[in-house]
Scaffold this active site. Structure first.
Site, short mmCIF file in Angstrom:
data_model
loop_
_atom_site.label_atom_id
_atom_site.label_comp_id
_atom_site.label_asym_id
_atom_site.label_seq_id
_atom_site.Cartn_x
_atom_site.Cartn_y
_atom_site.Cartn_z
N ARG A 14 9.77 64.41 34.70
CA ARG A 14 10.56 63.42 35.72
C ARG A 14 12.09 63.90 35.90
O ARG A 14 12.26 64.95 35.20
CB ARG A 14 10.49 62.01 35.31
CG ARG A 14 10.43 61.52 33.90
CD ARG A 14 11.35 62.02 33.00
NE ARG A 14 12.68 61.68 33.44
CZ ARG A 14 13.96 62.13 33.24
NH1 ARG A 14 13.77 63.23 32.40
NH2 ARG A 14 15.06 61.74 33.52
N GLY A 15 12.78 63.47 36.83
CA GLY A 15 14.05 63.86 36.83
C GLY A 15 13.88 64.87 37.91
O GLY A 15 13.25 65.70 37.99
N ALA A 16 14.86 64.74 39.08
CA ALA A 16 14.84 65.18 40.52
C ALA A 16 14.83 66.78 40.29
O ALA A 16 13.52 67.31 40.93
CB ALA A 16 15.83 64.95 41.35
N ARG A 66 5.69 61.25 44.58
CA ARG A 66 6.93 60.24 44.34
C ARG A 66 7.60 60.53 45.67
O ARG A 66 8.07 61.74 45.89
CB ARG A 66 7.67 60.68 43.25
CG ARG A 66 6.60 60.54 41.76
CD ARG A 66 7.99 60.41 40.56
NE ARG A 66 8.60 59.04 40.63
CZ ARG A 66 9.49 58.85 39.83
NH1 ARG A 66 9.77 59.89 38.97
NH2 ARG A 66 10.19 57.84 39.67
N GLN A 93 14.81 56.03 29.74
CA GLN A 93 15.00 57.56 29.73
C GLN A 93 16.15 57.71 28.96
O GLN A 93 16.46 58.71 28.28
CB GLN A 93 15.07 58.16 31.17
CG GLN A 93 13.82 58.33 31.98
CD GLN A 93 13.55 56.96 32.88
OE1 GLN A 93 14.10 55.97 32.60
NE2 GLN A 93 12.87 57.13 33.87
N ASP A 153 18.71 61.52 43.04
CA ASP A 153 17.47 61.81 43.60
C ASP A 153 17.55 62.16 44.90
O ASP A 153 16.83 63.14 45.47
CB ASP A 153 16.46 60.64 43.28
CG ASP A 153 16.08 60.78 41.88
OD1 ASP A 153 16.88 60.15 41.17
OD2 ASP A 153 15.17 61.34 41.58
N ASN A 198 19.41 57.01 43.21
CA ASN A 198 19.34 57.66 41.85
C ASN A 198 18.47 56.56 41.11
O ASN A 198 18.40 55.24 41.59
CB ASN A 198 20.40 57.76 41.33
CG ASN A 198 20.41 58.38 39.77
OD1 ASN A 198 19.57 59.47 40.05
ND2 ASN A 198 21.07 58.25 38.82
N LYS A 199 18.19 56.83 39.95
CA LYS A 199 17.24 55.71 39.17
C LYS A 199 18.14 54.35 39.15
O LYS A 199 19.07 54.26 39.34
CB LYS A 199 17.49 56.22 37.40
CG LYS A 199 16.59 55.19 36.66
CD LYS A 199 15.57 55.13 37.01
CE LYS A 199 14.60 56.45 37.28
NZ LYS A 199 13.38 56.12 37.81
#
Lengths: 353, 353
Positions: A47-49, A90, A197, A238, A248-249
């Site tokens: 995960r993580g853009a 995603r 996270q 993101d 973003n998250k």
């Protein structure tokens, strides 16, 4: 750079850390089918853009290399399908679409006339995406240095370190660069429910790097700003719209509002591959809704009553007005973002899908 | 009122629900030693300011009834010690100190000349505190009715229902009163890390009451306000200073700032026993720091790396400027709080420690 590799290409396979097992065990998984890569992205093995972008690139390479297509035309159709399947894993992070589009563009080059050269080009482009990411992140860290005072108390959301990228990190890379340049920093790590996270991954990375940190629950950010003081917030991204609105998250928007109320600078950090000039503002960003179980269960243990209704948006959109600056490998961009992002993105030499 | 009893006096013992077991099992525990009650408060077997107040009252009654003091003077000294021990269990909620002070005052009445009548008075006062709480909460709910529109989308923090009180609830009691008066309401329940009182307790209570609700992570409040819309926020309170500054469960301040940014009314709800006119403002409120394990472990499972440093303030202070109104059994108080709280609290007939 770090002693672990978030994602790399090894012997015709893509190998990545299963981040769901951290911080307790460092387990690597390998995939040779791009459908597995799409599933790994969906399940948040990775995960993580920027890391998702690299994974999608390698997924495209796997699709090309394992193709049984009989002609270049057939292979190109398969790659479009692979890009579609990977993109469906995603929906929010722009890097994913940027990476698959880059490989489609490269493999569509009409000078590539045979299957072998198309396949080689797909892998080469995927490797370039992954390898360039490390250098991009280092440059982001250097660009941000003037913004980080010595003895900075930094509040950081989610994970944006080596694990969210190919290596080094974006927002956490900024804290790391400051630390490596001799500045004292202390990182307040919000845990980042529902997937934790921050508590799981960012704490683990900071521990490895020897950077002082403190874990807090997400809702303690205001209390920490009031009672202890925070000098700046660092978050990843993101997808950034042309006007600077940033997805973003989940929790990023809350943190931006809390920072705004305390006059704390709020910096969005990421590679330019996260900037999506095709959308005017954040309302156009597709926000992924993830399974209720992420909220109702933690580490396999049920928290809520059976069948409790849940809303679980994985991302939120922070309006540009709450963002002090956007830090990329190309420099620091400040408001007005509509003009300044356009100017930065139109500089020659940028690879844009 | 509900099918369960948060706390009650049964056969010379205090019986309470072990709230740490909810929502999975409804377990009652009984104590006959006030030290056990202090430990139960510390361990959050029982929590919620009014419920803690009732528990402390019954703790004082246990201390009196089981005393082996040979004289009224000796018994009174023991009760001062008991009040001290109970007060040391959790420092923030005013109701606890208010309850022990009420019992000290009552038992210090010089017309009580023998041990038997002092002991009887201690129990009677404890019973009055507990029983009055139910009626106080019902009145709070009625007072708040004009503030709750039909089809109200309510964002609620922590747990302030029957489980946080003797019965009915304070902030959640307001949603309940509106529902019982035929208004449609939908409660967005934030989970309230670290102890998850929202996800565990408030969801459970709303399920029992048949009130529609949705659980969200704490950091999704801004996203929900922007994308879905929230009509008002309801939170409880652990201590309200004379100027209206309010200590409440960690995350209350964040929610107040998020509500403020969205022009959403933010209501603090509680009995007047939570108001501490002896302190000028919130900076004077003692904020409890709770064990790191509440953040590092969830349901017994470790989340963070081993030994991760943690800050875990159990409460925060919301400055009065972010509070739209304070709703008590005496009515709705609005700014300027310094004048209006003083006027309300100086009305005759209030029992104040």
């Amino acid at each position: 750079v770090a002693g672990y590799k978030t994602i790399e290409w090894v012997d015709g396979k893509v190998r990545m850390i299963d981040q769901r097992q951290l911080p307790h065990t460092l387990v690597y998984v390998e995939y040779e089918d791009y459908h597995q890569v799409a599933q790994a992205i969906r399940d948040m093995v990775i995960r993580g853009a920027p890391a998702i972008g690299a994974a999608a690139g390698y997924g495209m390479a796997l699709a090309a290399l394992h193709s049984r297509a009989a002609s270049p035309q057939e292979l190109r159709v398969e790659l479009i399908q692979a890009a579609h399947d990977l993109g469906a894993s995603r929906p929010t992070a722009h890097d994913l679409f940027w990476a698959t589009a880059r490989i489609l563009k490269r493999t569509n080059d009409k000078t590539l006339s045979d299957l072998v050269s198309i396949k080689a080009a797909a892998l080469e482009e995927a490797q370039q995406i992954a390898h360039a990411n490390i250098e991009i992140n280092r440059r982001i860290g250097l660009n941000a240095l003037p913004l980080i005072p010595d003895k900075a108390r930094i509040l950081h959301h989610c994970n944006t370190g080596s694990l969210a990228t190919v290596d080094y990190g974006t927002a956490l890379g900024v804290a790391r660069a400051a630390f490596e340049h001799g500045k004292q920093v202390h990182v307040y790590v919000d845990e980042t429910r529902p997937r934790l996270q921050g508590a799981r991954l960012t704490a683990w990375e900071l521990e490895q790097l020897g950077i002082p940190y403190t874990v807090i629950v997400d809702s303690a950010s205001g209390s920490i700003m009031r009672r202890i003081g925070i000098d700046l917030c660092l978050v990843g991204c993101d997808r950034i719209a042309a006007n600077g609105d940033t997805a973003n998250k989940i929790g990023t928007y809350n943190l931006a509002l809390i920072a705004h109320a305390h006059h704390v600078p709020f910096y969005v950090v990421g590679p330019t591959s996260t900037i999506d000039m095709s959308i005017c503002n954040g309302d156009e960003i597709n926000i992924e809704e993830r399974p209720a179980e992420e909220v109702t269960h933690i580490a396999g243990v049920q928290i809520t009553p059976e069948g409790a209704p849940v809303a679980n948006p994985a991302f939120d959109v922070t309006p540009a007005q709450y963002i002090t600056a956007i830090i990329t490998e190309r420099g620091i961009t400040r408001p007005p973002y509509i003009e300044n992002l356009a100017a930065m993105m139109s500089d020659k030499g940028i690879i844009q899908a």
